[in-house]
Design a protein around this motif. Structure first.
Motif, PDB file in Angstrom:
ATOM      1  N   GLN A 169       0.933  -1.287   0.146  1.00  0.00           N
ATOM      2  CA  GLN A 169       0.053   0.109  -0.022  1.00  0.00           C
ATOM      3  C   GLN A 169       0.824   1.221  -0.051  1.00  0.00           C
ATOM      4  N   ARG A 170       1.946   1.004   0.911  1.00  0.00           N
ATOM      5  CA  ARG A 170       2.695   2.349   0.801  1.00  0.00           C
ATOM      6  C   ARG A 170       3.586   2.718  -0.540  1.00  0.00           C
ATOM      7  N   VAL A 171       3.939   1.565  -1.031  1.00  0.00           N
ATOM      8  CA  VAL A 171       4.520   1.908  -2.443  1.00  0.00           C
ATOM      9  C   VAL A 171       3.410   2.389  -3.546  1.00  0.00           C
ATOM     10  N   HIS A 172       2.303   1.600  -3.317  1.00  0.00           N
ATOM     11  CA  HIS A 172       1.094   2.091  -4.279  1.00  0.00           C
ATOM     12  C   HIS A 172       0.828   3.535  -4.099  1.00  0.00           C
ATOM     13  N   ARG A 173       0.731   4.250  -2.716  1.00  0.00           N
ATOM     14  CA  ARG A 173       0.439   5.593  -2.546  1.00  0.00           C
ATOM     15  C   ARG A 173       1.698   6.398  -3.132  1.00  0.00           C
ATOM     16  N   ALA A 174       2.782   5.993  -2.719  1.00  0.00           N
ATOM     17  CA  ALA A 174       4.174   6.738  -3.338  1.00  0.00           C
ATOM     18  C   ALA A 174       4.055   6.760  -4.746  1.00  0.00           C
ATOM     19  N   GLU A 175       3.637   5.734  -5.480  1.00  0.00           N
ATOM     20  CA  GLU A 175       3.727   5.897  -6.918  1.00  0.00           C
ATOM     21  C   GLU A 175       2.649   7.177  -7.244  1.00  0.00           C
ATOM     22  N   GLN A 176       1.455   7.134  -6.702  1.00  0.00           N
ATOM     23  CA  GLN A 176       0.235   8.148  -6.919  1.00  0.00           C
ATOM     24  C   GLN A 176       1.134   9.556  -6.843  1.00  0.00           C
ATOM     25  N   LEU A 177       1.573   9.854  -5.698  1.00  0.00           N
ATOM     26  CA  LEU A 177       2.337  11.006  -5.400  1.00  0.00           C
ATOM     27  C   LEU A 177       3.484  11.436  -6.193  1.00  0.00           C
ATOM     28  N   LEU A 178       4.340  10.349  -6.767  1.00  0.00           N
ATOM     29  CA  LEU A 178       5.319  10.745  -7.508  1.00  0.00           C
ATOM     30  C   LEU A 178       4.720  11.083  -8.825  1.00  0.00           C
ATOM     31  N   GLU A 179       3.461  10.680  -9.145  1.00  0.00           N
ATOM     32  CA  GLU A 179       2.797  11.087 -10.511  1.00  0.00           C
ATOM     33  C   GLU A 179       2.146  12.242 -10.400  1.00  0.00           C
ATOM     34  N   GLN A 180       1.632  12.578  -9.389  1.00  0.00           N
ATOM     35  CA  GLN A 180       0.619  13.692  -9.286  1.00  0.00           C
ATOM     36  C   GLN A 180       0.963  14.798  -8.556  1.00  0.00           C
ATOM     37  N   THR A 181       2.007  14.901  -7.954  1.00  0.00           N
ATOM     38  CA  THR A 181       2.546  16.128  -6.886  1.00  0.00           C
ATOM     39  C   THR A 181       4.170  16.262  -7.368  1.00  0.00           C
ATOM     40  N   ASP A 182       4.434  17.483  -6.847  1.00  0.00           N
ATOM     41  CA  ASP A 182       5.694  17.996  -6.941  1.00  0.00           C
ATOM     42  C   ASP A 182       6.756  17.891  -5.448  1.00  0.00           C
ATOM     43  N   ARG A 183       6.037  17.083  -4.714  1.00  0.00           N
ATOM     44  CA  ARG A 183       6.566  16.781  -3.541  1.00  0.00           C
ATOM     45  C   ARG A 183       8.004  16.030  -3.665  1.00  0.00           C
ATOM     46  N   SER A 184       9.088  16.483  -2.999  1.00  0.00           N
ATOM     47  CA  SER A 184      10.449  15.770  -3.201  1.00  0.00           C
ATOM     48  C   SER A 184      10.407  14.358  -2.676  1.00  0.00           C
ATOM     49  N   VAL A 185      11.190  13.476  -2.902  1.00  0.00           N
ATOM     50  CA  VAL A 185      11.142  12.136  -2.733  1.00  0.00           C
ATOM     51  C   VAL A 185      11.215  11.910  -0.924  1.00  0.00           C
ATOM     52  N   ARG A 217       9.583  10.455 -13.859  1.00  0.00           N
ATOM     53  CA  ARG A 217       9.981  10.886 -15.121  1.00  0.00           C
ATOM     54  C   ARG A 217       9.046   9.993 -16.332  1.00  0.00           C
ATOM     55  N   ARG A 218       8.732   8.833 -16.132  1.00  0.00           N
ATOM     56  CA  ARG A 218       8.230   8.083 -17.033  1.00  0.00           C
ATOM     57  C   ARG A 218       6.592   8.185 -16.965  1.00  0.00           C
ATOM     58  N   PHE A 219       6.134   8.426 -15.708  1.00  0.00           N
ATOM     59  CA  PHE A 219       4.612   8.642 -15.759  1.00  0.00           C
ATOM     60  C   PHE A 219       4.064  10.034 -14.944  1.00  0.00           C
ATOM     61  N   ARG A 220       4.933  10.936 -14.943  1.00  0.00           N
ATOM     62  CA  ARG A 220       4.581  12.188 -14.510  1.00  0.00           C
ATOM     63  C   ARG A 220       3.192  12.505 -14.967  1.00  0.00           C
ATOM     64  N   THR A 221       2.187  13.022 -14.548  1.00  0.00           N
ATOM     65  CA  THR A 221       1.068  13.819 -14.815  1.00  0.00           C
ATOM     66  C   THR A 221       1.029  15.179 -14.308  1.00  0.00           C
ATOM     67  N   ALA A 222       0.061  16.212 -14.608  1.00  0.00           N
ATOM     68  CA  ALA A 222       0.267  17.497 -14.202  1.00  0.00           C
ATOM     69  C   ALA A 222      -0.097  17.297 -12.775  1.00  0.00           C
ATOM     70  N   PRO A 223       0.471  18.097 -11.926  1.00  0.00           N
ATOM     71  CA  PRO A 223       0.157  17.890 -10.449  1.00  0.00           C
ATOM     72  C   PRO A 223      -1.299  18.507 -10.095  1.00  0.00           C
ATOM     73  N   ARG A 224      -2.177  17.849  -9.224  1.00  0.00           N
ATOM     74  CA  ARG A 224      -3.668  18.171  -9.044  1.00  0.00           C
ATOM     75  C   ARG A 224      -3.372  19.068  -7.762  1.00  0.00           C
ATOM     76  N   ARG A 225      -2.691  19.007  -6.797  1.00  0.00           N
ATOM     77  CA  ARG A 225      -2.698  19.755  -5.670  1.00  0.00           C
ATOM     78  C   ARG A 225      -1.545  19.421  -4.863  1.00  0.00           C
ATOM     79  N   GLU A 226      -1.053  20.071  -3.925  1.00  0.00           N
ATOM     80  CA  GLU A 226       0.176  19.919  -3.222  1.00  0.00           C
ATOM     81  C   GLU A 226       0.073  18.508  -2.433  1.00  0.00           C
TER      82      GLU A 226
END
Length: 349
Positions: free
Chosen positions: A262-278, A310-319
């Protein structure tokens, strides 16, 4: 990148498994911002094809259509019936030129006849895996999984596992967010936890109390916290030992492995949808540091967080993106990717 999908059918094809493939790859979802595919159902001799249920399909495309496909799928077909030689040739040629080849349920036997299972991990419906291993001794049959891919040969277990395999390809090609949208549209989990074994051994879990559904949802909503098994067991009014046993019965895996997924899946979403650092994302999902996130993401996806973004980046929705309640429930059965781990789950474990 998959854009052209072909499904090979002939007499005896199962309409459900065929429908699963068409639903996964043939539905127009552009209203959700998702790509569309050029999907064709083909057969050696265009015309009527009789299904396993007795009715006929009118198929207009021949096997020449296979030459352009990025993904070639064989749904469930009679595993003991002769396979048209031209089908076997088309499958071999497709794989040789770099296309992915996928089977659903007994379609694995067709891939075996084509020699595509030799030296590769593969699976089929749990009632057929012994026969698959006996007929194709050079194949490495993995009976307990819902699907497995080895060198662009993807095989899946019975019936609905074709959905799991298709969503896996959606994740691989277009990212976790796209796969979750497709799963929501199909009203299925983006990724089921566990494998065939949970359905074989415990088709109906023997539960004396309430289902674990509420605590699974609570876990997904509190991934950033420490989640020791003792606390989770107390929330479910069980002893830790009973909780661990019930957890495996209902999810097919351990609390530690499930929470990590679950943590990996949530991290994937945040990597795709936000600009937050790793580092921020690692903390958001309950990993202690970026190194831990990097380890688990690379193990599951073969990519570092930066490569994944880089591979799956989408436009950020919100922070800060909060997963909606429905998605929390849908993600409740992610697939197991490792052997059982220790039963105490700390943040960053």
């Amino acid at each position: 990148m998959i854009s052209d999908v072909v499904v090979i059918v002939y007499d005896g094809v199962s309409p459900f498994e065929l429908g699963v493939v068409c639903e996964a790859w043939g539905v127009d979802r552009t209203d959700m911002g998702l790509p569309t595919f050029d999907l064709a159902v083909v057969t050696p001799e265009p015309g009527p094809v009789r299904t396993s249920m007795g009715f006929e399909l009118q198929v207009h495309h021949g096997l020449d259509r296979v030459r352009s496909a990025d993904l070639v799928v064989v749904p469930a077909v009679p595993r003991n019936a002769p396979v048209p030689p031209e089908v076997l040739d088309a499958l071999r040629e497709s794989h040789e030129r770099g296309a992915r080849v996928m089977s659903v349920c007994s379609g694995a036997f067709v891939l075996g006849e084509a020699g595509l299972l030799d030296g590769r991990r593969c699976t089929a419906h749990w009632m057929q895996t012994d026969e698959l291993a006996a007929r194709f001794p050079r194949a490495e049959v993995v009976p307990e999984v819902l699907y497995v891919e080895d060198e662009r040969v993807l095989t899946s277990a019975g019936t609905a596992a074709g959905i799991d395999a298709s969503l896996y390809l959606w994740r691989e090609e277009f990212g976790a967010a796209a796969a979750s949208l497709v799963a929501r549209r199909m009203v299925v989990p983006p990724q089921r936890e566990g494998g065939q074994a949970q359905f074989i051994d415990n088709p109906v879990p023997q539960c004396d109390g309430e289902t674990l559904g509420p605590v699974l949802t609570w876990i997904v909503e509190h991934l950033q916290e420490e989640l020791p098994v003792e606390e989770l067991a107390a929330r479910s009014a069980m002893s830790p030992r009973t909780f661990a046993r019930r957890f495996r019965a209902e999810t097919g895996t351990t609390p530690h492995a499930w929470i990590t997924a679950q943590r990996v899946h949530r991290a994937e979403q945040l990597l795709e949808q936000t600009d937050r650092s790793v580092d921020q994302i690692a903390a958001d999902v309950g990993f202690l540091n970026a190194a831990t996130l990097r380890h688990h993401l690379r193990r599951v996806r073969g990519l570092s967080p930066q490569q994944y973004r880089r591979r799956f980046r989408t436009a950020p929705r919100r922070e800060t993106v909060q997963a909606p309640e429905l998605e929390a429930v849908q993600t409740a059965r992610r697939k197991t990717v490792e052997a059982p781990e220790p039963e105490t789950v700390q943040a960053g474990a």
